[in-house]
Motif scaffolding. Sequence first.
Motif, PDB file in Angstrom:
ATOM      1  N   UNK A  89     -19.332  43.456  40.620  1.00 59.90           N
ATOM      2  CA  UNK A  89     -18.983  44.264  41.820  1.00 59.90           C
ATOM      3  C   UNK A  89     -19.961  45.436  41.833  1.00 59.90           C
ATOM      4  N   UNK A  90     -21.046  45.626  42.135  1.00 57.95           N
ATOM      5  CA  UNK A  90     -22.207  46.755  42.144  1.00 57.95           C
ATOM      6  C   UNK A  90     -21.229  48.037  42.723  1.00 57.95           C
ATOM      7  N   UNK A  91     -21.245  49.346  42.165  1.00 60.84           N
ATOM      8  CA  UNK A  91     -20.431  50.306  42.871  1.00 60.84           C
ATOM      9  C   UNK A  91     -21.330  50.726  44.078  1.00 60.84           C
ATOM     10  N   UNK A  92     -20.375  51.046  44.946  1.00 60.19           N
ATOM     11  CA  UNK A  92     -20.714  51.193  46.566  1.00 60.19           C
ATOM     12  C   UNK A  92     -20.842  50.039  47.334  1.00 60.19           C
ATOM     13  N   UNK A  93     -20.973  49.056  46.779  1.00 60.43           N
ATOM     14  CA  UNK A  93     -21.199  47.606  47.695  1.00 60.43           C
ATOM     15  C   UNK A  93     -19.854  47.270  48.033  1.00 60.43           C
ATOM     16  N   UNK A  94     -19.763  47.075  49.615  1.00 65.33           N
ATOM     17  CA  UNK A  94     -18.347  46.518  50.127  1.00 65.33           C
ATOM     18  C   UNK A  94     -18.747  44.990  50.099  1.00 65.33           C
ATOM     19  N   UNK A  95     -17.628  44.212  50.101  1.00 64.82           N
ATOM     20  CA  UNK A  95     -17.523  43.033  50.294  1.00 64.82           C
ATOM     21  C   UNK A  95     -16.272  42.665  51.246  1.00 64.82           C
ATOM     22  N   UNK A  96     -16.398  41.391  51.916  1.00 61.64           N
ATOM     23  CA  UNK A  96     -15.292  41.205  52.961  1.00 61.64           C
ATOM     24  C   UNK A  96     -14.487  39.952  52.137  1.00 61.64           C
ATOM     25  N   UNK A  97     -13.131  39.963  52.862  1.00 60.91           N
ATOM     26  CA  UNK A  97     -12.415  38.845  52.428  1.00 60.91           C
ATOM     27  C   UNK A  97     -12.891  37.564  52.864  1.00 60.91           C
ATOM     28  N   UNK A  98     -13.384  37.643  54.088  1.00 63.99           N
ATOM     29  CA  UNK A  98     -13.638  36.219  54.550  1.00 63.99           C
ATOM     30  C   UNK A  98     -15.317  35.864  53.757  1.00 63.99           C
ATOM     31  N   UNK A  99     -16.120  36.856  53.436  1.00 62.60           N
ATOM     32  CA  UNK A  99     -17.114  36.227  52.450  1.00 62.60           C
ATOM     33  C   UNK A  99     -16.880  35.882  51.155  1.00 62.60           C
ATOM     34  N   UNK A 100     -15.718  36.583  50.491  1.00 64.61           N
ATOM     35  CA  UNK A 100     -15.444  36.055  49.409  1.00 64.61           C
ATOM     36  C   UNK A 100     -14.676  34.496  49.482  1.00 64.61           C
ATOM     37  N   UNK A 101     -13.877  34.294  50.435  1.00 69.77           N
ATOM     38  CA  UNK A 101     -13.212  33.112  50.714  1.00 69.77           C
ATOM     39  C   UNK A 101     -14.249  31.865  50.813  1.00 69.77           C
ATOM     40  N   UNK A 102     -15.349  32.318  51.652  1.00 70.33           N
ATOM     41  CA  UNK A 102     -16.329  31.394  51.766  1.00 70.33           C
ATOM     42  C   UNK A 102     -17.207  30.853  50.325  1.00 70.33           C
ATOM     43  N   UNK A 103     -17.337  31.979  49.590  1.00 73.76           N
ATOM     44  CA  UNK A 103     -18.035  31.780  48.418  1.00 73.76           C
ATOM     45  C   UNK A 103     -17.059  31.158  47.335  1.00 73.76           C
ATOM     46  N   UNK A 104     -15.848  31.034  47.414  1.00 71.08           N
ATOM     47  CA  UNK A 104     -14.999  30.513  46.535  1.00 71.08           C
ATOM     48  C   UNK A 104     -14.398  29.071  47.201  1.00 71.08           C
ATOM     49  N   UNK A 105     -14.849  28.901  48.368  1.00 76.24           N
ATOM     50  CA  UNK A 105     -14.395  27.389  48.993  1.00 76.24           C
ATOM     51  C   UNK A 105     -12.745  27.448  49.411  1.00 76.24           C
ATOM     52  N   UNK A 106     -12.289  28.856  49.492  1.00 72.37           N
ATOM     53  CA  UNK A 106     -10.744  28.544  49.923  1.00 72.37           C
ATOM     54  C   UNK A 106     -10.590  29.461  51.041  1.00 72.37           C
ATOM     55  N   UNK A 107      -9.026  29.402  51.442  1.00 68.27           N
ATOM     56  CA  UNK A 107      -8.596  30.336  52.747  1.00 68.27           C
ATOM     57  C   UNK A 107      -8.743  31.621  52.245  1.00 68.27           C
ATOM     58  N   UNK A 108      -8.466  32.633  53.186  1.00 67.75           N
ATOM     59  CA  UNK A 108      -8.523  33.803  52.997  1.00 67.75           C
ATOM     60  C   UNK A 108      -7.125  34.264  52.459  1.00 67.75           C
ATOM     61  N   UNK A 109      -6.022  33.841  52.267  1.00 66.88           N
ATOM     62  CA  UNK A 109      -4.981  34.096  51.796  1.00 66.88           C
ATOM     63  C   UNK A 109      -4.925  34.143  50.425  1.00 66.88           C
ATOM     64  N   UNK A 110      -5.320  33.255  49.445  1.00 64.73           N
ATOM     65  CA  UNK A 110      -5.437  33.616  48.095  1.00 64.73           C
ATOM     66  C   UNK A 110      -6.213  34.876  47.629  1.00 64.73           C
ATOM     67  N   UNK A 111      -7.534  35.008  48.461  1.00 62.77           N
ATOM     68  CA  UNK A 111      -8.501  36.124  48.286  1.00 62.77           C
ATOM     69  C   UNK A 111      -7.651  37.460  48.521  1.00 62.77           C
TER      70      UNK A 111
END
Length: 224
Positions: free
Chosen positions: A36-58
């Motif tokens: 997680x680089x300092x200053x870089x924001x990430x989205x719940x949707x983007x993480x969910x897509x990367x993990x192949x899961x729904x948004x809820x567990x993320x």
Amino acid sequence: MDPPLLALASDPRLPGETVQQWVFRRLRRTVMTGRFPPGQAVTIRGLAEALGVSAMPVREALARLVAERALVLLDNRRVRVPEMTARRFEELVTTRTLLETEAAARSLPLADAAFRSRLAVLNHESDLAVARSDTDATIETNLAFHTAFYGGRPDNVLLPLIESVWLQIGPFMRMALIDLDQHYTVDRHAEALEALAAGDEAGLRRAIEADIRDGIGHLFAQIG
């Protein structure tokens, strides 16, 4: 437009592990290993897509990481690493030193030949990662060495506290590696192993403190 995706830690789902447990463990490892680089924001949707899961567990995993002060919630869909100040960084490094020197000292009664051999293998793997300039492997093997050093007892109280500090300081580990060869000129792991074998508590504490100071303490100038 979503921010760029992170290079998530590669942790396969374990047998019997729920999706929620796996997502939390993988994201926690991602933060702890500095992905997680300092200053870089990430989205719940983007993480969910990367993990192949729904948004809820993320969302649930991120809420736990926010509670651990590893991340901050920007709004209802984005997170990032908290802003680092010189005072906060100094407190984290000081806390690391206090906890890890004590944890190392408490490993002395466990330091039989098998324990020391396991640490020596992990240290060799760390040396190989450094030699080939493999940033991910350098961080992972360093964490593995310290985790094995401090986590020998099943009732260990200090290791979870240490991991909490690693979470908060992890995003800056990659920054520390950029010019590490200028600051980390003595093999502090080897010093710690020698002190462990000799039963030298004072020497062990000095080696661990120097390992932290040389490994990341030099970032004070950049953060301050």
